[in-house]
Design a protein around this motif. Structure first.
Motif, short mmCIF file in Angstrom:
data_model
loop_
_atom_site.label_atom_id
_atom_site.label_comp_id
_atom_site.label_asym_id
_atom_site.label_seq_id
_atom_site.Cartn_x
_atom_site.Cartn_y
_atom_site.Cartn_z
N GLU A 47 5.81 -2.61 -13.18
CA GLU A 47 4.62 -3.30 -13.79
C GLU A 47 3.71 -3.46 -12.60
O GLU A 47 3.90 -4.45 -11.51
N ILE A 48 2.49 -2.76 -12.32
CA ILE A 48 1.86 -3.08 -11.16
C ILE A 48 0.11 -3.38 -11.71
O ILE A 48 -0.72 -3.78 -10.76
N LYS A 49 0.09 -3.98 -12.90
CA LYS A 49 -1.17 -4.31 -13.32
C LYS A 49 -1.65 -5.29 -12.48
O LYS A 49 -0.77 -6.47 -12.35
N GLY A 50 -2.78 -5.65 -11.92
CA GLY A 50 -3.39 -6.82 -11.18
C GLY A 50 -3.06 -6.72 -9.78
O GLY A 50 -3.42 -7.68 -8.73
N LYS A 51 -2.06 -5.68 -9.22
CA LYS A 51 -1.65 -5.75 -7.96
C LYS A 51 -2.39 -5.15 -7.13
O LYS A 51 -3.02 -4.17 -7.40
N THR A 52 -2.50 -5.42 -5.74
CA THR A 52 -3.15 -4.51 -4.77
C THR A 52 -2.28 -3.59 -3.92
O THR A 52 -1.12 -4.17 -3.71
N ILE A 53 -2.63 -2.36 -4.08
CA ILE A 53 -1.93 -1.35 -3.36
C ILE A 53 -2.55 -0.44 -2.13
O ILE A 53 -3.87 -0.30 -2.34
N LEU A 54 -2.02 -0.43 -1.26
CA LEU A 54 -2.58 0.64 -0.06
C LEU A 54 -1.60 1.96 -0.03
O LEU A 54 -0.46 1.61 0.02
N HIS A 55 -2.14 2.78 -0.27
CA HIS A 55 -1.56 4.21 -0.53
C HIS A 55 -1.81 5.03 0.80
O HIS A 55 -3.01 5.44 1.24
N LEU A 56 -0.70 5.11 1.52
CA LEU A 56 -0.94 5.87 2.89
C LEU A 56 -0.52 7.27 2.84
O LEU A 56 0.19 7.72 1.85
N GLN A 57 -1.68 8.11 3.57
CA GLN A 57 -1.58 9.58 3.20
C GLN A 57 -1.55 10.14 1.94
O GLN A 57 -1.00 10.70 1.44
N CYS A 58 -2.77 9.75 0.98
CA CYS A 58 -3.00 10.00 -0.26
C CYS A 58 -3.50 11.34 -0.53
O CYS A 58 -3.70 11.65 -1.52
N HIS A 59 -3.77 12.34 0.70
CA HIS A 59 -4.46 13.76 0.12
C HIS A 59 -5.76 13.63 -0.59
O HIS A 59 -6.60 12.52 -0.26
N PHE A 60 -6.09 14.11 -1.70
CA PHE A 60 -7.19 13.96 -2.49
C PHE A 60 -7.09 12.89 -3.54
O PHE A 60 -7.97 12.99 -4.31
#
Length: 263
Positions: A47-60
């Motif tokens: 469950e990730i609702k409301g969480k902050t996420i940094l996505h590294l090397q995300c392409h497009f």
């Protein structure tokens, strides 16, 4: 390889257009609501609702946008300016507020001043990075206390073989940069592009040891004898959405995944 960033940025910029047109990235279906996330990473994310996420090397940005659709506040970063421009357009089409930043991984602390609940990366990312100690330091830097690093990646055993999986052609260990020229792309082998690229093989020990050294505690580690992606040559779909290299069957791992928590 002092100019590896320049070489790889050019390579990834060249991939964007054929990838957008490929069945591999199913862009039309994605805009209409299909997720790009697979069972392996969804099981880890929870469950990730409301969480902050940094996505590294995300392409497009498909995974970034898919995470946003699940209720997270997501920032995606990528080396390719063309990919980031496309990601921003795609987020608008999908009506998400996903943020995108053009940056290589190592320079990101000079651009972004924020801490995150989760740092996420997946499938074909770390091979573009020469220094995993510095990579792990970046992950630690951006995680909040008790934050999680979540990763799904192709297994380093796969990268030992030649493209046709007929022989062991590369060192399992990070011996030196791998500099090659490739016709087509993993998403479309027939694409009319030719790219030079620079990559590095990273053993499991190199990945795990560097994370542990940076105060990241390994909580979950899994290996899979199949892949969600038909991005290698001569693969067979043995179940819907699950692919293997036929001559190896279930005898080698194709993917691994992990959760590591900042102490």
């Amino acid at each position: 390889m002092e100019n590896y960033l320049e070489i790889n940025k050019k390579s990834w910029n060249a991939k964007v257009e054929p990838h957008l047109k490929s069945d591999f990235y199913f862009v039309d279906e994605f805009v209409n609501g299909r997720t790009s996330l697979n069972s392996i990473e969804l099981d880890l994310l929870g469950e990730i609702k409301g969480k902050t996420i940094l996505h590294l090397q995300c392409h497009f940005g498909q995974d970034s946008i898919s995470l946003s659709r699940m209720g997270a506040k997501v920032t995606g970063i990528d080396l390719s300016d063309k990919a980031i421009d496309t990601a921003r357009e795609l987020a608008q089409q999908c009506n998400t507020n996903t943020e995108f930043i053009c940056s290589d991984v190592y320079n990101l602390p000079n651009i972004l001043d924020q801490k995150f609940d989760i740092v996420y990366t997946s499938y074909g990312t770390i091979g573009w990075l020469p220094d995993l100690e510095k990579w792990a330091d970046i992950i630690n830097h951006f995680l909040k206390p008790e934050g999680q690093f979540i990763m799904a990646e192709f297994h380093p055993v796969v990268w030992m073989f030649d493209d046709d999986f007929t022989k062991v052609a590369y060192n399992y260990f990070n011996e030196k940069p791998i500099v090659e020229t490739y016709e087509g792309t993993y998403a479309d082998q027939s694409a009319s592009i030719v790219q030079e690229y620079v990559m590095w093989n990273h053993s499991l020990a190199e990945v795990l040891d560097n994370l542990i050294k940076k105060d990241l505690q390994l909580n979950t580690f899994r290996e899979f004898d199949w892949s969600h992606y038909p991005c290698f040559r001569h693969v067979d779909e043995f179940e819907t959405g699950k692919w293997r290299i036929p001559q190896f069957g279930n005898k080698i791992p194709l993917v691994y995944a992990l959760i590591a928590q900042k102490k």
